[in-house]
Write an enzyme that holds these catalytic residues in place. Structure first.
Site, short mmCIF file in Angstrom:
data_model
loop_
_atom_site.label_atom_id
_atom_site.label_comp_id
_atom_site.label_asym_id
_atom_site.label_seq_id
_atom_site.Cartn_x
_atom_site.Cartn_y
_atom_site.Cartn_z
N ASP A 1 0.89 -1.24 0.02
CA ASP A 1 0.04 0.11 0.03
C ASP A 1 0.79 1.19 -0.05
O ASP A 1 2.01 1.16 -0.43
CB ASP A 1 -1.04 -0.08 1.33
N HIS B 1 2.25 1.46 -3.23
CA HIS B 1 1.40 2.31 -4.00
C HIS B 1 1.88 3.84 -3.65
O HIS B 1 1.21 4.65 -4.01
CB HIS B 1 -0.10 2.34 -3.27
#
Length: 432
Positions: A220, A244
């Site tokens: 993430d 991410h």
């Protein structure tokens, strides 16, 4: 020689500050050497040494932390994390603890709470054993229920050095406060099986927070900057795996919550095998202003979306109902400069896809995965003073780089650096 009255009074006035910084108590945390749960002993030390203390987890010693630790009244404390911590590996037992209201396994709160890990790479680790949790995720799931986040850290005037986290189950660190410096941290959420959903590195909110010289491999955001953040620096870091990236947001999910972020700098960062590198995400219908943001000197290797802005963020697990489609979190004075490296053409995306289309492809039906830049401004007035400079990104296929651009008008963005359209990317400076 006698000192003057003025000098004496000046020295006297600094005495409370000097005393405030002195940590007069040294408290060593006892360990059972793996024979039982050490949580009660740890909690006792935090309670007894909550002020003006140095709390020592001894080097070469293992500690079983089988219950959440809450230390919410700390003041002027240094945590010397030289031992290794171990969270419980019984998933169902931990889920029951989380269901009872314990979202974070560690909660640290108070002014001047420092964290000093060991300089020896073999010590100072928090072992969360997240692999079993990730492997238990069912097909098309986005993570099993009642996963604990690791650490909620709320402080001010603090330094965090050599914090090391191995396989955090979900979020690694929620870092809120002012005047905080983080250096030489490691977040290792590399998975050998199931995707490590929601393993954010640092979720940040506050003023004057700096994270540098750290490594984050996760599934993430490496850093997610939330509303109420000002003067944030993220520099000289390496991030990757299925990261991410360096993210702002998401913002505006609650239309009544006005987002407010200023002065962010992401610089000298290497991004490897990630889904995103530089990323902004806000929800349609949101309100607020994000101003003065720079990503500079960013090196990307095998990254699907190197530069990505969306003001119509979509969550595959959320249903918001009706929203005002014309309302946006406004973006102003954004700069992306000196980006180099490769775009993931052959195996784009990551393991977080649990919908059709994949959440990261939603709203982008003509993706070629040669896109160096994607700018999705919600309206013709929601993006202002965007600047791109020296963007040297190439698809692995060696096709020409492309872009997707919506509503970043030339009138409001005279230094955008390219024509806002969908198609081949050509910097205006390269045209003759």
């Amino acid at each position: 020689m006698p000192i003057s009255k003025g000098i004496f009074l000046s020295l006297l006035s600094t005495l409370p500050l000097a005393l405030a910084g002195h940590r007069s108590h040294r408290c060593v945390v006892p360990s059972s050497n793996g024979t039982r749960d050490d949580s009660p002993a740890i909690a006792k030390v935090f309670a007894q040494c909550a002020t003006d203390s140095i709390i020592v987890f001894q080097e070469g010693v293992d500690y079983n932390v089988f219950q959440p630790i809450k230390a919410e009244n700390l003041s002027n404390v240094e945590i010397r994390m030289h031992g290794n911590l171990h969270l419980p590996q019984n998933i169902s037992a931990v889920q029951e603890i989380v269901k009872a209201g314990n979202s974070y396994w560690f909660t640290l709160e108070g002014p001047r709470v420092d964290w000093t890990g060991s300089e020896d790479i073999n010590h100072g680790w928090i072992n969360s054993y997240g692999q079993a949790w990730w492997d238990a995720n069912p097909p098309n799931g986005t993570g099993i229920e009642n996963r604990p986040h690791l650490l909620s850290y709320t402080t001010s005037d603090a330094t965090i050095k050599y914090m090391r986290s191995r396989k955090p189950i979900a979020h690694n660190c929620r870092l809120h406060g002012d005047d905080i410096t983080v250096t030489h941290a490691i977040v290792d959420a590399y998975s050998t099986g199931g995707f490590p959903f929601n393993t954010d590195g640092f979720d940040v909110a506050g003023t004057n927070i700096r994270i540098s010289d750290s490594v984050m491999y996760n599934g993430d955001d490496a850093i997610a900057v939330g509303s109420g953040s000002h003067d944030i620096v993220f520099e000289r870091n390496t991030i990757g795996y299925q990261s991410h990236g360096m993210s702002i947001g998401s913002l505006g999910k609650d239309p009544t919550d006005f987002a407010n972020i200023t002065n962010l700098r992401f610089e000298d960062v290497t991004v490897i095998d990630a889904l995103y590198a530089a990323r902004f995400k806000s929800w349609t219908g949101g309100q607020g202003l994000v101003k003065n943001v720079t990503w500079k000197n960013i090196r990307v290797f095998n990254v699907t979306f190197p530069i990505f802005v969306t003001q119509s963020y979509w969550d595959q697990g959320a249903n918001r109902g009706d929203v005002d489609e014309s309302s946006s979190v406004m973006m102003e004075d954004f700069t992306w400069s000196d980006f180099t490296g490769s775009i993931n053409t052959y195996q784009p995306g990551d393991g977080s896809c649990a919908s059709d289309p994949c959440w990261y492809n939603a709203g982008l039906p003509n993706l070629q995965h040669t896109e160096a830049i994607i700018l999705e401004c919600n309206t013709a007035t929601s993006c202002k003073n965007f600047v791109t400079e020296n963007i040297q990104l190439y698809p692995q296929s060696m096709d020409a780089p492309h872009l997707i651009c919506m509503n970043a008008t030339a009138e409001l963005n005279p230094r955008l650096g390219f024509d806002c359209r969908n198609g081949m990317y050509t910097a205006l400076s390269e045209r003759h």
